[in-house]
Design a protein around this motif. Structure first.
Motif, short mmCIF file in Angstrom:
data_model
loop_
_atom_site.label_atom_id
_atom_site.label_comp_id
_atom_site.label_asym_id
_atom_site.label_seq_id
_atom_site.Cartn_x
_atom_site.Cartn_y
_atom_site.Cartn_z
N ASP A 1 -4.43 -3.07 -6.67
CA ASP A 1 -5.85 -2.80 -6.43
C ASP A 1 -6.71 -3.39 -7.56
O ASP A 1 -7.77 -3.97 -7.30
CB ASP A 1 -6.09 -1.29 -6.36
CG ASP A 1 -5.61 -0.68 -5.05
OD1 ASP A 1 -5.48 -1.42 -4.05
OD2 ASP A 1 -5.35 0.54 -5.02
N THR A 2 -6.24 -3.24 -8.79
CA THR A 2 -6.98 -3.79 -9.94
C THR A 2 -7.03 -5.31 -9.86
O THR A 2 -8.08 -5.92 -10.10
CB THR A 2 -6.31 -3.36 -11.25
OG1 THR A 2 -6.37 -1.93 -11.36
CG2 THR A 2 -7.02 -3.97 -12.45
N LEU A 3 -5.91 -5.93 -9.50
CA LEU A 3 -5.88 -7.39 -9.40
C LEU A 3 -6.82 -7.88 -8.30
O LEU A 3 -7.51 -8.89 -8.48
CB LEU A 3 -4.46 -7.86 -9.14
CG LEU A 3 -3.51 -7.78 -10.34
CD1 LEU A 3 -2.06 -8.01 -9.89
CD2 LEU A 3 -3.89 -8.81 -11.40
N SER B 1 0.84 -1.20 0.00
CA SER B 1 0.00 0.00 0.00
C SER B 1 0.87 1.25 0.00
O SER B 1 1.87 1.34 0.72
CB SER B 1 -0.90 -0.01 1.24
OG SER B 1 -1.67 1.16 1.31
N GLY B 2 0.50 2.23 -0.83
CA GLY B 2 1.23 3.48 -0.88
C GLY B 2 2.44 3.47 -1.78
O GLY B 2 3.15 4.48 -1.89
N THR B 3 2.72 2.36 -2.46
CA THR B 3 3.85 2.28 -3.39
C THR B 3 3.34 2.48 -4.82
O THR B 3 2.13 2.40 -5.07
CB THR B 3 4.56 0.92 -3.29
OG1 THR B 3 3.71 -0.09 -3.85
CG2 THR B 3 4.87 0.57 -1.84
N PRO B 4 4.23 2.72 -5.77
CA PRO B 4 3.78 2.91 -7.15
C PRO B 4 3.08 1.69 -7.76
O PRO B 4 2.35 1.84 -8.74
CB PRO B 4 5.09 3.21 -7.89
CG PRO B 4 5.98 3.82 -6.86
CD PRO B 4 5.66 3.07 -5.60
N ILE B 5 3.29 0.50 -7.20
CA ILE B 5 2.61 -0.67 -7.77
C ILE B 5 1.23 -0.90 -7.15
O ILE B 5 0.52 -1.82 -7.56
CB ILE B 5 3.47 -1.95 -7.64
CG1 ILE B 5 3.62 -2.36 -6.16
CG2 ILE B 5 4.82 -1.75 -8.29
CD1 ILE B 5 4.33 -3.70 -5.99
N ALA B 6 0.84 -0.09 -6.18
CA ALA B 6 -0.45 -0.26 -5.52
C ALA B 6 -1.64 -0.22 -6.49
O ALA B 6 -2.57 -1.03 -6.34
CB ALA B 6 -0.62 0.78 -4.41
N ALA C 1 13.14 -1.55 -0.43
CA ALA C 1 11.72 -1.83 -0.22
C ALA C 1 11.03 -1.98 -1.56
O ALA C 1 11.37 -1.29 -2.51
CB ALA C 1 11.08 -0.71 0.59
N PRO C 2 10.09 -2.91 -1.67
CA PRO C 2 9.45 -3.18 -2.96
C PRO C 2 8.67 -1.99 -3.48
O PRO C 2 8.03 -1.27 -2.73
CB PRO C 2 8.52 -4.35 -2.67
CG PRO C 2 8.24 -4.25 -1.21
CD PRO C 2 9.52 -3.73 -0.60
#
Length: 207
Positions: free
Chosen positions: A60-62, A51-56, A188-189
């Motif tokens: 969320d879509t997944l 949560s809060g990272t660029p991949i969030a 961090a991821p």
């Protein structure tokens, strides 16, 4: 005014399908329902952790799509009059809990390797789900209770999900193993903005 029922569901009620719950297909679908539940729970944990990272946004879509896919599978099971196995569901939860105890190089704290393994697990799960949709697509040719168009749509979406997960897995593996080779702790991821695929028909993301 009452709306007309979908053709494949009308067929199920009027007897133009097989008119009985298929035993072998029932076992197969319950196995996939068990796997679907595990996948939904895992992708939610991954989403919460990132949560809060660029991949969030991708996660969320997944989460939303995997929830919808599980409901689609439940509808198929219901349309085929297949009973849901609560025993298999309970066994699946136990197996999932045991799998989370898998050693990842650290006994207490979370290892960066866990991210890689979780993305790989999700990727394998989505590929298994696609195999289920393909099997049901073949069954749709002989049983009108299954809508072929729905299976085609779900297959296309599973393909897009696989591409997203493979990109996330590849990026995290590169981060973790490059740091490991340097004798460092991996970052961090998701701290670097990933290159997003555009899903079919989607608008480009704004920077």
């Amino acid at each position: 005014m009452n709306r007309a029922a979908p053709a494949h569901r009308t067929a199920a009620r009027t007897g133009t399908g097989t008119g009985r719950a298929p035993a072998l297909l029932g076992i197969y679908l319950n196995d996939h329902l068990m796997g679907s539940g595990a996948g939904v729970r895992l992708i939610r944990r991954i989403r919460d952790r990132h949560s809060g990272t660029p991949i969030a946004p991708d996660l969320d879509t997944l989460v939303r799509e995997l929830d919808e896919d599980q409901e689609s599978l439940r509808r198929v099971i219901n349309d085929l009059d297949v009973p849901v196995s609560r025993v298999r569901e309970a066994v699946g939860r136990l197996a999932e809990a045991a799998g989370r105890l898998k050693l990842n190089g650290r006994l207490v704290s979370r290892s960066p390797l866990s991210d890689v393994l979780e993305f790989e697990g999700m990727l394998l799960g989505v590929e298994g789900k696609a195999a289920c949709w393909r099997a049901l697509r073949a069954v749709a040719d002989v049983d009108p209770r299954i809508a072929a168009a729905d299976m085609d749509r779900l297959l296309a979406r599973a393909d897009a999900q696989s591409r997203t997960l493979e990109e996330l897995r590849h990026r995290r593996a590169a981060e973790v193993f490059a740091a490991d080779l340097r004798g460092q702790t991996s970052p961090a991821p998701g701290r670097h903005r990933p290159h997003h695929h555009r899903r079919p028909g989607s608008a480009p993301r704004s920077a």
